[in-house]
Write an enzyme that holds these catalytic residues in place. Structure first.
Site, short mmCIF file in Angstrom:
data_model
loop_
_atom_site.label_atom_id
_atom_site.label_comp_id
_atom_site.label_asym_id
_atom_site.label_seq_id
_atom_site.Cartn_x
_atom_site.Cartn_y
_atom_site.Cartn_z
N HIS A 224 -24.08 0.69 34.44
CA HIS A 224 -24.88 1.87 34.09
C HIS A 224 -25.68 1.60 32.82
CE1 HIS A 224 -22.50 3.95 37.03
NE2 HIS A 224 -21.39 3.68 36.38
N GLU B 111 -18.31 6.20 31.32
CA GLU B 111 -17.25 6.78 32.14
C GLU B 111 -15.92 6.13 31.77
OE1 GLU B 111 -19.08 5.32 35.81
OE2 GLU B 111 -17.25 4.22 36.25
N HIS C 21 -18.71 -3.28 36.44
CA HIS C 21 -17.43 -2.74 36.91
C HIS C 21 -17.45 -2.45 38.39
CE1 HIS C 21 -19.94 0.77 35.98
NE2 HIS C 21 -19.22 1.46 36.84
N ARG D 145 -26.80 -1.26 41.09
CA ARG D 145 -25.90 -2.07 41.90
C ARG D 145 -26.22 -3.54 41.64
NH1 ARG D 145 -26.80 0.20 46.96
NH2 ARG D 145 -25.31 1.85 46.55
ZN ZN Z 1 -19.57 3.54 37.30
#
Ligand code: ZN
Length: 318
Positions: free
Chosen positions: A103, A121, A178, A198
């Site tokens: 991200h 996150e 991740h 991605r």
């Molecule tokens: Zn994520």
């Protein structure tokens, strides 16, 4: 305080479920939710995001959405300065591996994603097989090495697999590569944003085609070198009982774990406090709660009285 002025009531929320290619049936089997199918990957438990806006289950605000309450009753959330509810809490059931992602931070997203927020996150591992692992970080030593490994498809070398167990806690800062692997159930607390790049999808095909990758954006935002596995994964299964154990405090949120077998009480002193019951059952201020329940204690709620034998994950904004 006069009786009339007394505390707003607890907001119990109805989750929104998302069917995913990689989803499963554990949200029903382990959490008792009525799910839409055996490919249910995500339970958006506390969310005001337009892609899944939770509604209040009961009481004065029954049927209202969280985004609506945020707009009409900012006093419930401490009269915040932001334009949207800042957090999103999900439970993820990954039957298969998710794609490998990264991200952007707020600065990059603002410029390249139309003013969106970036995404920080964190994960609390609710359940996983023995010998489970996650993808967290990478093995490139420099930006040049990262670019070379990505362009030459040296994924096995690049991607870092880290062993994890039930009760581990992982902070995923922007720029951290991740991926959740098949078999894991996770409670995710995140910024209210959906911007994901991605990096790699294991060469899988969806409807005969590979899913879109965001290689250049990923290379732009990936942090080099990655933090060490030891800095990324924190065991949180056996923390002191009957106290709020802080797992993380970062720019966007604070998250705690509470593992209780005796009554616990504390003053709700935050703008709002999200609580998710992840194990067991009990009560909050006399109201019965059990595994799978998620609720928000609003601003000025006052004294919180928890009873029972249960585990909870709580969060608020920073
Ligand atoms: Zn994520």
């Amino acid at each position: 305080m006069l009786k009339e002025e007394k505390a707003a009531e607890i907001l119990f929320l109805a989750p929104v479920f998302k069917q995913m290619l990689w989803g499963g049936s554990q949200l029903r089997d382990k959490f008792g939710y009525e799910i839409p199918g055996d490919d249910t990957g995500e339970c958006w438990a506390v969310s005001a995001h337009p892609n899944g806006d939770c509604t209040v289950k009961e009481g004065k605000y029954q049927g209202e959405t969280l985004s609506g309450l945020w707009e009409k009753h900012p006093e419930l959330f401490g009269g915040p300065g932001t334009d949207r509810f800042p957090l999103l809490v999900k439970i993820i059931d990954a039957k298969d591996d998710l794609s490998i992602q990264v991200h952007p931070n707020d600065g990059y997203a603002k410029i390249h994603e139309n003013g969106s927020l970036g995404k920080t996150e964190c994960w609390y591992i609710l359940d996983c097989p023995e010998d489970a692992s996650l993808v967290i970080g990478h093995n490139a030593g420099s930006k040049e090495e990262l670019e070379e490994m990505v362009h030459q498809g040296k994924w096995e070398e690049l991607i870092r697999q880290v062993p994890v167990k039930k009760g581990d806690f992982i902070q995923i800062d922007p720029g951290t590569v991740h991926a959740i692997k098949g078999g894991l159930m996770i409670l995710e607390t995140q910024q209210n944003s959906d911007i994901t790049y991605r990096v790699y999808d294991y060469g899988r095909l969806t409807g005969g085609k590979p899913r879109q990758l965001h290689v250049e954006q990923s290379i732009d935002v990936i942090t080099v070198p990655a933090p060490t596995p030891k800095d990324s994964v924190k065991p949180a299964a056996a923390l002191p009982k009957n106290v709020m154990n802080e797992l993380i405090s970062c720019d966007y949120y604070r998250v705690w774990k509470l593992d209780m077998d005796e009554p616990v009480s504390f003053g709700q002193e935050y703008p709002f406090l999200i609580m998710s019951v992840i194990e067991g059952e009990g009560s909050v201020n006399g109201k019965g709660i059990k595994k799978g329940d998620h609720f928000i204690l609003p601003s000025g709620f006052g004294q919180v009285e928890l009873q029972g034998k249960m585990q909870l994950v709580a969060s608020t904004v920073n």
